[in-house]
Design an enzyme around this catalytic site. Structure first.
Site, PDB file in Angstrom:
ATOM      1  N   GLU A   2     -11.278   6.385   4.526  1.00 56.88           N
ATOM      2  CA  GLU A   2     -11.410   6.354   5.372  1.00 56.88           C
ATOM      3  C   GLU A   2     -12.879   6.873   6.676  1.00 56.88           C
ATOM      4  O   GLU A   2     -12.821   7.954   6.419  1.00 56.88           O
ATOM      5  CB  GLU A   2     -10.620   7.683   5.095  1.00 56.88           C
ATOM      6  CG  GLU A   2      -9.368   7.740   4.748  1.00 56.88           C
ATOM      7  CD  GLU A   2      -8.322   8.255   4.233  1.00 56.88           C
ATOM      8  OE1 GLU A   2      -8.589   9.255   3.858  1.00 56.88           O
ATOM      9  OE2 GLU A   2      -7.389   7.424   3.357  1.00 56.88           O
ATOM     10  N   TYR A  34     -17.599  30.740  46.037  1.00 58.36           N
ATOM     11  CA  TYR A  34     -15.933  29.662  45.588  1.00 58.36           C
ATOM     12  C   TYR A  34     -15.650  30.460  45.105  1.00 58.36           C
ATOM     13  O   TYR A  34     -14.427  29.029  44.662  1.00 58.36           O
ATOM     14  CB  TYR A  34     -17.478  28.586  45.009  1.00 58.36           C
ATOM     15  CG  TYR A  34     -19.001  27.540  45.617  1.00 58.36           C
ATOM     16  CD1 TYR A  34     -18.560  27.881  46.867  1.00 58.36           C
ATOM     17  CD2 TYR A  34     -19.716  26.729  44.861  1.00 58.36           C
ATOM     18  CE1 TYR A  34     -19.553  27.515  47.338  1.00 58.36           C
ATOM     19  CE2 TYR A  34     -20.377  26.031  45.138  1.00 58.36           C
ATOM     20  CZ  TYR A  34     -20.444  26.650  46.901  1.00 58.36           C
ATOM     21  OH  TYR A  34     -21.521  25.363  47.060  1.00 58.36           O
ATOM     22  N   HIS A  90      -2.783  16.336  -2.815  1.00 52.07           N
ATOM     23  CA  HIS A  90      -2.927  16.992  -1.005  1.00 52.07           C
ATOM     24  C   HIS A  90      -2.604  17.852  -0.443  1.00 52.07           C
ATOM     25  O   HIS A  90      -3.605  18.122   0.508  1.00 52.07           O
ATOM     26  CB  HIS A  90      -2.166  15.024  -0.416  1.00 52.07           C
ATOM     27  CG  HIS A  90      -2.429  14.187  -0.887  1.00 52.07           C
ATOM     28  ND1 HIS A  90      -3.152  13.937  -2.041  1.00 52.07           N
ATOM     29  CD2 HIS A  90      -3.669  12.964   0.152  1.00 52.07           C
ATOM     30  CE1 HIS A  90      -3.206  12.395  -2.449  1.00 52.07           C
ATOM     31  NE2 HIS A  90      -3.517  11.989  -0.688  1.00 52.07           N
ATOM     32  N   TYR A 129       0.761  -1.482   0.026  1.00 53.60           N
ATOM     33  CA  TYR A 129      -0.199   0.249  -0.251  1.00 53.60           C
ATOM     34  C   TYR A 129       0.791   1.313   0.108  1.00 53.60           C
ATOM     35  O   TYR A 129       1.463   1.336   1.000  1.00 53.60           O
ATOM     36  CB  TYR A 129      -1.587  -0.028   1.451  1.00 53.60           C
ATOM     37  CG  TYR A 129      -1.584   1.187   1.276  1.00 53.60           C
ATOM     38  CD1 TYR A 129      -2.232   1.286   0.543  1.00 53.60           C
ATOM     39  CD2 TYR A 129      -1.614   2.306   2.282  1.00 53.60           C
ATOM     40  CE1 TYR A 129      -3.533   2.748   0.712  1.00 53.60           C
ATOM     41  CE2 TYR A 129      -1.647   3.555   2.393  1.00 53.60           C
ATOM     42  CZ  TYR A 129      -3.251   3.461   1.419  1.00 53.60           C
ATOM     43  OH  TYR A 129      -3.534   5.108   1.450  1.00 53.60           O
ATOM     44  N   ASN A 132       1.952  11.327   5.550  1.00 51.11           N
ATOM     45  CA  ASN A 132       1.015  10.782   6.924  1.00 51.11           C
ATOM     46  C   ASN A 132       2.112  11.130   8.037  1.00 51.11           C
ATOM     47  O   ASN A 132       3.148  10.223   8.212  1.00 51.11           O
ATOM     48  CB  ASN A 132       1.149   9.502   6.387  1.00 51.11           C
ATOM     49  CG  ASN A 132       0.153   8.627   6.543  1.00 51.11           C
ATOM     50  OD1 ASN A 132       1.002   7.525   7.173  1.00 51.11           O
ATOM     51  ND2 ASN A 132      -1.033   8.727   6.497  1.00 51.11           N
ATOM     52  N   PHE A 137      -1.798   6.977  12.083  1.00 53.08           N
ATOM     53  CA  PHE A 137      -1.713   8.643  12.424  1.00 53.08           C
ATOM     54  C   PHE A 137      -2.650   8.862  12.276  1.00 53.08           C
ATOM     55  O   PHE A 137      -2.770   9.588  11.618  1.00 53.08           O
ATOM     56  CB  PHE A 137      -1.943   8.423  10.050  1.00 53.08           C
ATOM     57  CG  PHE A 137      -2.970   7.194   9.693  1.00 53.08           C
ATOM     58  CD1 PHE A 137      -4.190   7.387   9.838  1.00 53.08           C
ATOM     59  CD2 PHE A 137      -2.325   5.959   8.992  1.00 53.08           C
ATOM     60  CE1 PHE A 137      -4.876   6.087   9.211  1.00 53.08           C
ATOM     61  CE2 PHE A 137      -3.314   5.009   8.099  1.00 53.08           C
ATOM     62  CZ  PHE A 137      -4.516   5.296   8.618  1.00 53.08           C
ATOM     63  N   ARG A 186     -13.041  30.196  47.399  1.00 53.35           N
ATOM     64  CA  ARG A 186     -12.519  28.757  48.228  1.00 53.35           C
ATOM     65  C   ARG A 186     -12.538  27.898  47.684  1.00 53.35           C
ATOM     66  O   ARG A 186     -12.109  26.992  48.330  1.00 53.35           O
ATOM     67  CB  ARG A 186     -14.221  29.197  49.506  1.00 53.35           C
ATOM     68  CG  ARG A 186     -14.004  28.091  50.201  1.00 53.35           C
ATOM     69  CD  ARG A 186     -14.943  28.188  51.526  1.00 53.35           C
ATOM     70  NE  ARG A 186     -16.607  28.413  50.644  1.00 53.35           N
ATOM     71  CZ  ARG A 186     -17.833  28.243  50.843  1.00 53.35           C
ATOM     72  NH1 ARG A 186     -17.111  27.115  50.998  1.00 53.35           N
ATOM     73  NH2 ARG A 186     -18.432  28.801  50.774  1.00 53.35           N
TER      74      ARG A 186
END
Length: 506
Positions: free
Chosen positions: A424, A291, A96, A66, A209, A340, A294
């Protein structure tokens, strides 16, 4: 029980260092980012071995690998011929690099470069040392690729921003320099007398990646969280005295019976700062405090503990290999998995934002009380309320930021959207969590700046001084900026306080 030092440096691992070190603490990483990067003989040899192993593995493989000789994502089953392997990698970078939005600041890109080189140096990515040297040249010359904020899903790695980061290797994209403006990738290669790189099998995929966009934001968040934790107890202790609070709620027996590490540490911080305070020691009229005063140990402490977990996760990621596939010479195998996927970062980036937002939320409530005209303080800490509005609108700004943080804390990590034709089908959205976290941090810094300003103004209305060391800090601040809310626009005073507490990092 953990020590207070925990929040200045997360837990260490027992891994031994090798060059480029195999294990960094977050603090060591921030220090290393100030230094040049050099390819050592050990790293070169390790990277060469992984490249040679992959070449040999491909020559003997009977099935496609791959991303090496196949398409990407849902195109995984498209086999690529040997003569097209280099074109496959170059096409990957170009297609990309799809990021949009505002450019990242150059320091974040510097951090991304360093983290990618660290990932490559471990020898599981089959990337040539020559590529490391080109990236280190960018880094050392301070020519930082233009990378934008948006476009990463935080799974399959930070594909779009990492593609933008490495475009100059093939003469594409743009780079910026702190002093010399912007040039194209082609110009950067020319000024170094280099030709565009011809990328080998898997190299482009190994470069884009990974989780380096998300992790760079985590490292930057760590650096700023350190400073918040340095200043938070000082700012809140000043408010405790300025509002003439009791010290009962900080005493150790209370926290001994509810022994959360952060709570114990937060109470100890306030006790230590106000130990010698004349205000703290004087008798009080009230039986209890609100608060926001405190419960400082319980609220601050819970955030300490939450952030301790986040820092440990980020440190593990810092020392991980997150590209895909990975080459394992010892096992004689190339494996495709999911390192990844940004889920560990996405969850903790969201968690960190919530923990920090709560520190801003409780700080703003202390500011609200300081300007409320109670306990002998003038309304809005004004010199003649009515004619003078004092710090009224400074509190408005703090309230606006605290409210915005609540909106920013909607978790990105609970979201997912299918991509790549369903291949994906679950993504982390960690990149969105990362950019949101830095906005939350910026808001918290400004909220604490407003609290500090109001604490300084309130203290001036007291007959007694606070603890000597704290009083010295207040006096130094007042002298450095000659604070006068009647002559200086409030925005300038807030900026002065923020600069005092959180000096700009260069």
């Amino acid at each position: 029980m953990k020590s207070l030092q925990l929040w200045l440096e997360p837990s260490r691992n027992n891994n031994k260092d090798i060059e480029m070190k195999s294990f960094y603490t977050l603090q060591e990483a921030t220090e290393a980012l100030e230094l040049p990067v050099e390819l050592t003989p050990d790293v070169r040899e390790r990277m060469d071995r992984s490249v040679a192993f992959l070449a040999n593995y491909l020559s003997e493989a009977t099935a496609p690998v791959y991303g090496v000789n196949t398409g990407f994502g849902s195109l995984q089953n498209v086999e690529i011929s040997a003569q097209d392997l280099s074109a496959l990698q170059e096409n990957l970078l170009i297609t990309h690099a799809a990021g949009v939005g505002n450019p990242l600041n150059m320091y974040l890109v510097r951090t991304m470069l360093w983290l990618k080189m660290l990932n490559m140096s471990k020898g599981y990515s089959a990337i040539r040392p020559e590529i490391f040297e080109r990236l280190s040249a960018m880094y050392n010359q301070q020519w930082y690729p233009v990378v934008t904020e948006q476009g990463s899903l935080g799974a399959s790695g930070d594909l779009a921003p990492l593609s933008q980061m490495v475009l100059p290797l093939i003469g594409k994209g743009f780079l910026r320099h702190p002093q010399h403006g912007e040039i194209s990738g082609e110009q950067w290669l020319a000024q170094n007398n280099w030709q565009p790189l011809q990328l080998g099998p898997k190299e482009a995929l190994g470069l884009i990646n990974g989780t380096q966009f998300m992790l760079a934001h985590s490292v930057e968040a760590y650096r700023r969280i350190r400073q918040i934790f340095k200043q938070l107890p000082i700012v809140s202790a000043l408010s405790v005295d300025a509002f003439d609070c009791r010290m009962d709620s900080f005493q150790s027996p209370i926290h001994r019976v509810r022994p959360h590490a952060g709570q114990i540490a937060a109470a100890a911080e306030i006790r230590a700062i106000l130990e010698d305070s004349p205000i703290a020691k004087q008798p009080k009229k009230q039986v209890q405090d609100p608060y926001s005063f405190r419960c400082i140990p319980q609220v601050h402490g819970a955030s300490y503990d939450a952030l301790d977990h986040c820092l440990d996760v980020w440190e593990t990621e810092l020392n991980s290999v997150t590209d895909n596939p990975n080459v394992f010479e010892e096992e004689n195998i190339v494996l495709s998995g999911g390192n990844f996927h940004g889920q560990p970062l996405a969850l903790t980036l969201d968690y960190a934002a919530m923990a920090l937002s709560e520190l801003g939320s409780i700080s703003e409530r202390r500011t609200y009380l300081l300007v409320s005209g109670q306990r002998g303080l003038s309304p809005y800490l004004a010199d003649g309320a009515g004619l003078d509005s004092g710090y009224m609108i400074a509190q408005y700004s703090a309230a606006a930021l605290a409210s915005q943080n609540k909106q920013l804390c909607t978790p990105a990590s609970v979201d997912s959207i299918m991509s790549s034709n369903g291949q994906e089908d679950h993504v982390s959205m960690g990149a969105n969590a990362a950019t949101k976290l830095l906005r939350v941090i910026e808001n918290v810094e400004n909220i604490l700046a407003v609290e500090w300003l109001c604490g300084v103004a309130a203290l001036k209305q007291r007959d007694l001084s606070t603890a000597p060391a704290l009083q010295q800090g207040v006096d130094a601040f007042s002298k450095a900026y000659e604070i006068d809310h009647k002559t200086q626009p409030m925005q300038e005073l807030i900026a002065c306080a923020k600069g005092w507490l959180f000096p700009k990092f260069t």
